[in-house]
Motif scaffolding. Structure first.
Motif, PDB file in Angstrom:
ATOM      1  N   CYS A   1       1.354  -0.341   6.355  1.00 10.14           N
ATOM      2  CA  CYS A   1       0.311  -0.213   5.342  1.00 10.14           C
ATOM      3  C   CYS A   1       0.536   1.069   4.542  1.00 10.14           C
ATOM      4  O   CYS A   1       1.115   2.037   5.055  1.00 10.14           O
ATOM      5  CB  CYS A   1      -1.048  -0.165   6.016  1.00 10.14           C
ATOM      6  SG  CYS A   1      -2.426   0.034   4.868  1.00 10.14           S
TER       7      CYS A   1
ATOM      8  N   SER B   1      -1.586   3.164   4.138  1.00  4.56           N
ATOM      9  CA  SER B   1      -2.248   4.238   4.893  1.00  4.56           C
ATOM     10  C   SER B   1      -1.339   4.777   6.014  1.00  4.56           C
ATOM     11  O   SER B   1      -1.426   5.950   6.353  1.00  4.56           O
ATOM     12  CB  SER B   1      -3.595   3.772   5.436  1.00  4.56           C
ATOM     13  OG  SER B   1      -3.439   2.769   6.392  1.00  4.56           O
TER      14      SER B   1
ATOM     15  N   HIS C   1      -1.988  -1.187  11.919  1.00  2.00           N
ATOM     16  CA  HIS C   1      -3.252  -1.917  12.076  1.00  2.00           C
ATOM     17  C   HIS C   1      -3.197  -3.310  11.456  1.00  2.00           C
ATOM     18  O   HIS C   1      -4.199  -3.989  11.384  1.00  2.00           O
ATOM     19  CB  HIS C   1      -4.395  -1.110  11.455  1.00  2.00           C
ATOM     20  CG  HIS C   1      -4.177  -0.824  10.006  1.00  2.00           C
ATOM     21  ND1 HIS C   1      -3.552   0.317   9.567  1.00  2.00           N
ATOM     22  CD2 HIS C   1      -4.452  -1.551   8.899  1.00  2.00           C
ATOM     23  CE1 HIS C   1      -3.470   0.275   8.243  1.00  2.00           C
ATOM     24  NE2 HIS C   1      -4.003  -0.839   7.819  1.00  2.00           N
ATOM     25  N   GLU C   2      -2.010  -3.722  10.992  1.00  2.17           N
ATOM     26  CA  GLU C   2      -1.875  -5.072  10.421  1.00  2.17           C
ATOM     27  C   GLU C   2      -0.983  -5.854  11.370  1.00  2.17           C
ATOM     28  O   GLU C   2       0.233  -5.758  11.278  1.00  2.17           O
ATOM     29  CB  GLU C   2      -1.212  -4.984   9.035  1.00  2.17           C
ATOM     30  CG  GLU C   2      -1.936  -4.062   8.077  1.00  2.17           C
ATOM     31  CD  GLU C   2      -1.214  -3.883   6.743  1.00  2.17           C
ATOM     32  OE1 GLU C   2      -0.081  -4.380   6.598  1.00  2.17           O
ATOM     33  OE2 GLU C   2      -1.789  -3.232   5.855  1.00  2.17           O
TER      34      GLU C   2
ATOM     35  N   GLU D   1      -4.675  -8.841   7.335  1.00  2.00           N
ATOM     36  CA  GLU D   1      -5.529  -7.666   7.098  1.00  2.00           C
ATOM     37  C   GLU D   1      -5.521  -7.195   5.632  1.00  2.00           C
ATOM     38  O   GLU D   1      -6.592  -7.099   5.016  1.00  2.00           O
ATOM     39  CB  GLU D   1      -5.129  -6.530   8.048  1.00  2.00           C
ATOM     40  CG  GLU D   1      -6.184  -5.438   8.161  1.00  2.00           C
ATOM     41  CD  GLU D   1      -6.067  -4.321   7.142  1.00  2.00           C
ATOM     42  OE1 GLU D   1      -7.058  -3.615   6.930  1.00  2.00           O
ATOM     43  OE2 GLU D   1      -4.992  -4.166   6.538  1.00  2.00           O
TER      44      GLU D   1
HETATM   45 ZN   LIG Z   1      -3.919  -1.444   5.838  1.00  2.00          ZN
END
Ligand SMILES: [Zn+2]
Length: 341
Positions: free
Chosen positions: A41, A43, A64-65, A150
């Motif tokens: 990501c 981020s 987180h994906e 996500e």
């Molecule tokens: Zn993300």
């Protein structure tokens, strides 16, 4: 048994390395997920380059994906079983009694902690996931695509829930990163005409936006914005990740139009917000997503109304995270995907 993990270990720029970590212990309401694929990501890149605007629990495994296969279930988990193919939401820790959680907007619970910054994320072989975060995915949806549910939900939240784009709207998306392109694709699904704006270096990513039926614009999109009636775009989605693009959005938006800000950056703005007042503009922030959005996006991915394949620039083993991060950072690919070893 230890596995390689992409760990962000300190707040200084570049503080990411491969570390061998133990398989996590799970609680009664968790599952242990064997990660099949995990998306990189923007981020994750921001934490790597240390220009992020959120608190991080160092050291933390990034990512987180993700999607994977359940390999163990906690004693109080009854809806899920070993072997289930799932993707996971990002709100790893929430307070179920927070008033935002009680109205279903647990993504906006201020005590929320997400994978990859608040708790260990998925750029490794095994991740502990609370069962309430899980969504089942159909066998025909490959993990390489499913792991991108996500960011699609980020776009759905911004474009569908928070902006309520209507058929025939003219929409300008600032920034041809993953969220920009997916927001543009989502606006197309809502029936809008869409232009995606980037810089000279973004030609490759703008070509990908064009695969979703959008117009790619390098430089000033004003002519496109005023083409219909001289007044400007109905909606500007700011997905650029720097503060100053809000000034461009305020110029492009028509009176009584909407600006939705989904990209974020810590820089102070330093310009007047008067155009928001003078044009009677709605300025909307958009953050994260929740259960009903995940179910909708999974339906779109399953029935192929939304195809994420054009944005996937490659799949690398987690140990080659640096190459995957660099390619995305330079804009050579829209989205890098990792595969744990
Ligand atoms: Zn993300």
């Amino acid at each position: 048994m230890k596995s390689a993990a992409v760990v962000n270990y300190a707040p200084e720029k570049g503080s990411v390395e491969i570390r061998e970590i133990e398989r996590p212990e799970i609680g009664d309401e968790d599952v242990l997920l064997q990660v099949e694929n995990v998306g990189v990501c923007g981020s994750d890149l921001h934490q790597w380059t240390a220009d992020h605007s959120w608190p991080v629990n160092y050291p933390v495994v990034l990512g987180h994906e993700f999607g994977g296969v359940i390999t163990r279930v906690g004693s109080r988990v009854n809806k899920w079983k070993e072997g289930d193919r799932v993707v996971s939401e990002t709100a790893a820790i929430i307070d179920l009694n927070n008033p935002m959680s009680r109205i279903g907007l647990y993504n906006l619970d201020p005590t929320r902690k997400g994978f990859g910054y608040g708790v260990n994320g998925a750029m490794t072989k095994y991740v502990k996931v609370p069962a309430r975060c899980l969504h089942k995915i159909p066998d025909q949806l490959p993990f390489e695509q499913a792991c991108l549910t996500e960011p699609c939900c980020v776009a759905y939240s911004a474009v569908v829930e928070n902006t309520r784009i209507k058929p025939g709207d003219r929409v300008i998306v600032l920034g041809p990163g993953t969220i920009g392109i997916l927001s543009a694709a989502m606006a197309r699904l809502c029936g809008a005409e869409v232009a995606v704006v980037g810089l000279d270096a973004d030609t490759h990513r703008l070509n990908i936006a064009e695969q979703y039926g959008c117009i790619g614009v390098v430089g000033d999109p004003t002519p496109w914005a005023i083409e219909r009636d001289g007044l400007g775009a109905d909606v500007v989605i700011d997905a650029a990740g720097v503060s100053i693009t809000l000034g461009i959005a305020m110029k492009l938006v028509r009176p009584n139009g909407k600006i939705t800000k989904v990209g974020w950056g810590p820089q102070p703005l330093g310009i007047s917000l008067d155009p928001i007042v003078q044009k009677n503009v709605t300025l909307q922030g958009s953050f994260s997503h929740n259960w009903p959005m995940w179910e909708r996006v999974l339906a779109l991915l399953t029935n192929k109304q939304l195809d994420v394949r054009p944005i996937i620039g490659g799949v690398w083993p987690v140990t080659q995270w640096h190459t995957a991060f660099e390619k995305m950072h330079k804009g050579e690919v829209v989205k890098s995907v990792l595969k744990p070893e």
